[in-house]
Motif scaffolding. Structure first.
Motif, PDB file in Angstrom:
ATOM      1  N   ALA A 174       0.812  -1.225   0.000  1.00  8.63           N
ATOM      2  CA  ALA A 174       0.000   0.000   0.000  1.00  8.63           C
ATOM      3  C   ALA A 174       0.839   1.266   0.000  1.00  8.63           C
ATOM      4  O   ALA A 174       0.315   2.356  -0.268  1.00  8.63           O
ATOM      5  N   ARG A 175       2.158   1.156   0.290  1.00  7.90           N
ATOM      6  CA  ARG A 175       2.994   2.363   0.321  1.00  7.90           C
ATOM      7  C   ARG A 175       2.985   3.074  -1.029  1.00  7.90           C
ATOM      8  O   ARG A 175       3.100   4.291  -1.084  1.00  7.90           O
ATOM      9  N   LEU A 176       2.841   2.326  -2.112  1.00  6.42           N
ATOM     10  CA  LEU A 176       2.812   2.931  -3.444  1.00  6.42           C
ATOM     11  C   LEU A 176       1.614   3.866  -3.591  1.00  6.42           C
ATOM     12  O   LEU A 176       1.754   4.996  -4.073  1.00  6.42           O
ATOM     13  N   ILE A 177       0.437   3.416  -3.166  1.00  3.78           N
ATOM     14  CA  ILE A 177      -0.761   4.238  -3.290  1.00  3.78           C
ATOM     15  C   ILE A 177      -0.709   5.402  -2.305  1.00  3.78           C
ATOM     16  O   ILE A 177      -1.140   6.524  -2.622  1.00  3.78           O
ATOM     17  N   GLU A 178      -0.164   5.174  -1.127  1.00  3.99           N
ATOM     18  CA  GLU A 178      -0.037   6.249  -0.146  1.00  3.99           C
ATOM     19  C   GLU A 178       0.857   7.360  -0.662  1.00  3.99           C
ATOM     20  O   GLU A 178       0.655   8.543  -0.340  1.00  3.99           O
ATOM     21  N   ALA A 179       1.853   7.012  -1.488  1.00  3.93           N
ATOM     22  CA  ALA A 179       2.731   8.027  -2.066  1.00  3.93           C
ATOM     23  C   ALA A 179       1.954   8.963  -2.993  1.00  3.93           C
ATOM     24  O   ALA A 179       2.253  10.151  -3.080  1.00  3.93           O
ATOM     25  N   VAL A 180       0.949   8.413  -3.689  1.00  2.60           N
ATOM     26  CA  VAL A 180       0.075   9.253  -4.516  1.00  2.60           C
ATOM     27  C   VAL A 180      -0.760  10.166  -3.624  1.00  2.60           C
ATOM     28  O   VAL A 180      -0.870  11.364  -3.857  1.00  2.60           O
ATOM     29  N   GLU A 181      -1.350   9.592  -2.591  1.00  2.00           N
ATOM     30  CA  GLU A 181      -2.197  10.370  -1.686  1.00  2.00           C
ATOM     31  C   GLU A 181      -1.423  11.518  -1.053  1.00  2.00           C
ATOM     32  O   GLU A 181      -1.947  12.634  -0.910  1.00  2.00           O
ATOM     33  N   ASN A 182      -0.159  11.257  -0.681  1.00  5.20           N
ATOM     34  CA  ASN A 182       0.650  12.264   0.005  1.00  5.20           C
ATOM     35  C   ASN A 182       1.296  13.269  -0.934  1.00  5.20           C
ATOM     36  O   ASN A 182       1.895  14.243  -0.470  1.00  5.20           O
ATOM     37  N   GLY A 183       1.210  13.028  -2.237  1.00  3.80           N
ATOM     38  CA  GLY A 183       1.822  13.927  -3.201  1.00  3.80           C
ATOM     39  C   GLY A 183       3.292  13.664  -3.442  1.00  3.80           C
ATOM     40  O   GLY A 183       3.968  14.466  -4.086  1.00  3.80           O
ATOM     41  N   ASP A 184       3.806  12.541  -2.939  1.00  3.42           N
ATOM     42  CA  ASP A 184       5.212  12.212  -3.174  1.00  3.42           C
ATOM     43  C   ASP A 184       5.450  11.843  -4.637  1.00  3.42           C
ATOM     44  O   ASP A 184       6.556  12.017  -5.154  1.00  3.42           O
ATOM     45  N   ILE A 185       4.446  11.254  -5.267  1.00  5.76           N
ATOM     46  CA  ILE A 185       4.488  10.979  -6.697  1.00  5.76           C
ATOM     47  C   ILE A 185       3.181  11.463  -7.316  1.00  5.76           C
ATOM     48  O   ILE A 185       2.195  11.691  -6.611  1.00  5.76           O
ATOM     49  N   GLU A 186       3.184  11.640  -8.626  1.00  8.45           N
ATOM     50  CA  GLU A 186       1.983  12.124  -9.306  1.00  8.45           C
ATOM     51  C   GLU A 186       1.124  10.995  -9.864  1.00  8.45           C
ATOM     52  O   GLU A 186      -0.084  11.151 -10.033  1.00  8.45           O
ATOM     53  N   LEU A 187       1.769   9.870 -10.149  1.00  5.92           N
ATOM     54  CA  LEU A 187       1.079   8.771 -10.815  1.00  5.92           C
ATOM     55  C   LEU A 187       1.664   7.454 -10.316  1.00  5.92           C
ATOM     56  O   LEU A 187       2.878   7.332 -10.167  1.00  5.92           O
ATOM     57  N   ALA A 188       0.795   6.486 -10.057  1.00  4.02           N
ATOM     58  CA  ALA A 188       1.256   5.153  -9.673  1.00  4.02           C
ATOM     59  C   ALA A 188       0.760   4.135 -10.685  1.00  4.02           C
ATOM     60  O   ALA A 188      -0.353   4.243 -11.199  1.00  4.02           O
ATOM     61  N   ALA A 189       1.604   3.152 -10.971  1.00  2.00           N
ATOM     62  CA  ALA A 189       1.214   2.015 -11.805  1.00  2.00           C
ATOM     63  C   ALA A 189       1.016   0.844 -10.861  1.00  2.00           C
ATOM     64  O   ALA A 189       1.985   0.361 -10.268  1.00  2.00           O
ATOM     65  N   ALA A 190      -0.232   0.415 -10.686  1.00  2.00           N
ATOM     66  CA  ALA A 190      -0.543  -0.561  -9.637  1.00  2.00           C
ATOM     67  C   ALA A 190      -1.470  -1.658 -10.155  1.00  2.00           C
ATOM     68  O   ALA A 190      -2.181  -1.482 -11.140  1.00  2.00           O
ATOM     69  N   TRP A 191      -1.485  -2.785  -9.456  1.00  2.00           N
ATOM     70  CA  TRP A 191      -2.401  -3.887  -9.745  1.00  2.00           C
ATOM     71  C   TRP A 191      -3.805  -3.451  -9.341  1.00  2.00           C
ATOM     72  O   TRP A 191      -4.023  -2.910  -8.260  1.00  2.00           O
ATOM     73  N   GLY A 192      -4.782  -3.683 -10.226  1.00  3.61           N
ATOM     74  CA  GLY A 192      -6.129  -3.165 -10.063  1.00  3.61           C
ATOM     75  C   GLY A 192      -6.804  -3.413  -8.727  1.00  3.61           C
ATOM     76  O   GLY A 192      -7.361  -2.479  -8.130  1.00  3.61           O
ATOM     77  N   PRO A 193      -6.800  -4.643  -8.192  1.00  2.55           N
ATOM     78  CA  PRO A 193      -7.473  -4.863  -6.907  1.00  2.55           C
ATOM     79  C   PRO A 193      -6.887  -4.032  -5.771  1.00  2.55           C
ATOM     80  O   PRO A 193      -7.624  -3.535  -4.917  1.00  2.55           O
ATOM     81  N   LEU A 194      -5.569  -3.872  -5.750  1.00  2.50           N
ATOM     82  CA  LEU A 194      -4.941  -3.047  -4.724  1.00  2.50           C
ATOM     83  C   LEU A 194      -5.374  -1.598  -4.871  1.00  2.50           C
ATOM     84  O   LEU A 194      -5.720  -0.920  -3.890  1.00  2.50           O
ATOM     85  N   ALA A 195      -5.386  -1.102  -6.108  1.00  7.39           N
ATOM     86  CA  ALA A 195      -5.758   0.290  -6.352  1.00  7.39           C
ATOM     87  C   ALA A 195      -7.227   0.548  -6.030  1.00  7.39           C
ATOM     88  O   ALA A 195      -7.574   1.559  -5.414  1.00  7.39           O
ATOM     89  N   GLY A 196      -8.098  -0.361  -6.435  1.00  7.16           N
ATOM     90  CA  GLY A 196      -9.525  -0.168  -6.189  1.00  7.16           C
ATOM     91  C   GLY A 196      -9.855  -0.160  -4.712  1.00  7.16           C
ATOM     92  O   GLY A 196     -10.657   0.653  -4.239  1.00  7.16           O
ATOM     93  N   TYR A 197      -9.225  -1.053  -3.962  1.00  3.86           N
ATOM     94  CA  TYR A 197      -9.448  -1.096  -2.519  1.00  3.86           C
ATOM     95  C   TYR A 197      -8.908   0.172  -1.860  1.00  3.86           C
ATOM     96  O   TYR A 197      -9.548   0.758  -0.978  1.00  3.86           O
ATOM     97  N   ALA A 198      -7.732   0.615  -2.307  1.00  3.68           N
ATOM     98  CA  ALA A 198      -7.136   1.823  -1.748  1.00  3.68           C
ATOM     99  C   ALA A 198      -8.032   3.030  -1.986  1.00  3.68           C
ATOM    100  O   ALA A 198      -8.149   3.910  -1.126  1.00  3.68           O
ATOM    101  N   ALA A 199      -8.678   3.074  -3.150  1.00  2.00           N
ATOM    102  CA  ALA A 199      -9.555   4.200  -3.460  1.00  2.00           C
ATOM    103  C   ALA A 199     -10.739   4.261  -2.494  1.00  2.00           C
ATOM    104  O   ALA A 199     -11.213   5.349  -2.144  1.00  2.00           O
ATOM    105  N   LEU A 200     -11.210   3.103  -2.053  1.00  2.00           N
ATOM    106  CA  LEU A 200     -12.313   3.078  -1.081  1.00  2.00           C
ATOM    107  C   LEU A 200     -11.861   3.590   0.279  1.00  2.00           C
ATOM    108  O   LEU A 200     -12.664   4.164   1.025  1.00  2.00           O
ATOM    109  N   GLN A 201     -10.591   3.380   0.608  1.00  2.00           N
ATOM    110  CA  GLN A 201     -10.071   3.745   1.925  1.00  2.00           C
ATOM    111  C   GLN A 201      -9.400   5.109   1.948  1.00  2.00           C
ATOM    112  O   GLN A 201      -9.154   5.653   3.029  1.00  2.00           O
TER     113      GLN A 201
END
Length: 272
Positions: A174-201
């Motif tokens: 989840a650190r990859l998606i958190e980096a998007v949320e925090n603005g550390d990166i602008e774009l993440a390339a992620a596996w769909g189930p991980l990304a979809g769940y992260a979007a809910l949270q």
């Protein structure tokens, strides 16, 4: 569920351990710290799927917990400690795979308030955006998006986040998606189930786009049919699981949807 992302080269040998079809237990191999797929508290969709399957079979779920790192299959399924993996690629040739119960894809993830509408792996903006990718190991087994970006010479603006992470932390990938949320990166390339769940949270709205123009990077695959896996030769258990997947399709789809699992179209360029 890290297995569909990186376990294609794992060594797995058929075992003579009796099928769980002969037991009152459904013995499941799972990671205790890998949401949205599984955790020790039973909060993952694979935990809930295992319970659904066990109920249909008149069994009780029993877990063998092991971190999905190198040696996961060797220490669990191959060792006869458990009988079924709840999520493997449908064409994972080293296990006896059931019929698929979902299909997903790699995606791009960005903060919605950044208005980054990138979906194509050929988009020229990828050369300027700060991009995060999962790194899967030091043996070249990186994620398909990481390879595709590298093939185009897009490396200087790409940051790697190990999918293994610090296992003392909750859900290391989840650190990859958190980096998007925090603005550390602008774009993440992620596996769909991980990304979809992260979007809910997520504390901030996220934009998710299924990757396009992936056919340019064949034979790399970006979309995968996901099945359950049993030991080779365990035809009885596989058949019972196939039957449950077929009969409980509506319930399984609803379960996946409740976790934000992003479905991929039946055919996605460069898919599995």
């Amino acid at each position: 569920m890290r297995l569909p992302i990186y376990a294609f080269a794992a060594a797995l040998v058929a075992s003579s351990t009796p099928s769980s079809a002969q037991s009152n237990l459904l013995r499941v191999c799972a990671d205790p710290n890998n949401l949205p797929f599984s955790d020790a508290a039973g909060n993952g969709f694979e935990n809930r799927l295992a319970q659904l399957v066990a109920t249909e079979m008149g069994k009780t779920v029993s877990y063998t917990w092991w971190a999905q790192r190198r040696g996961f299959v060797r220490h669990t399924l191959k060792a006869g400690q458990c009988d079924v993996l709840m999520g493997v690629p449908a064409h994972y040739e080293l296990v006896e795979a059931t019929r698929p119960y979902y299909r997903s894809s790699y995606v791009f993830v960005s903060r919605a308030d950044r208005n980054i509408d990138v979906s194509s792996l050929k988009d020229p903006r990828l050369r300027k955006l700060k991009i995060g990718v999962h790194l899967l190991g030091d043996d070249g087994m990186n994620s398909p998006p990481a390879h595709a970006l590298g093939d185009q010479g897009i490396v200087g603006n790409v940051i790697g986040y190990t999918i293994y992470g610090n296992y003392r932390d909750s859900t290391p990938p989840a650190r990859l998606i958190e980096a998007v949320e925090n603005g550390d990166i602008e774009l993440a390339a992620a596996w769909g189930p991980l990304a979809g769940y992260a979007a809910l949270q997520s504390p901030v709205p996220l934009r998710i786009a299924i990757m396009k123009d992936t056919e340019n990077f064949a034979p790399l695959q970006f979309a995968f049919d996901i099945s359950m896996g049993v030991r080779k030769g365990d035809h009885e258990l596989r058949a019972r699981l196939d039957d449950i997947i077929s009969r409980k399709r509506t319930e399984i789809d609803a379960l996946l949807s409740s976790y934000g699992v992003i479905p991929a179209p039946t055919q996605v360029g460069g898919g599995g």
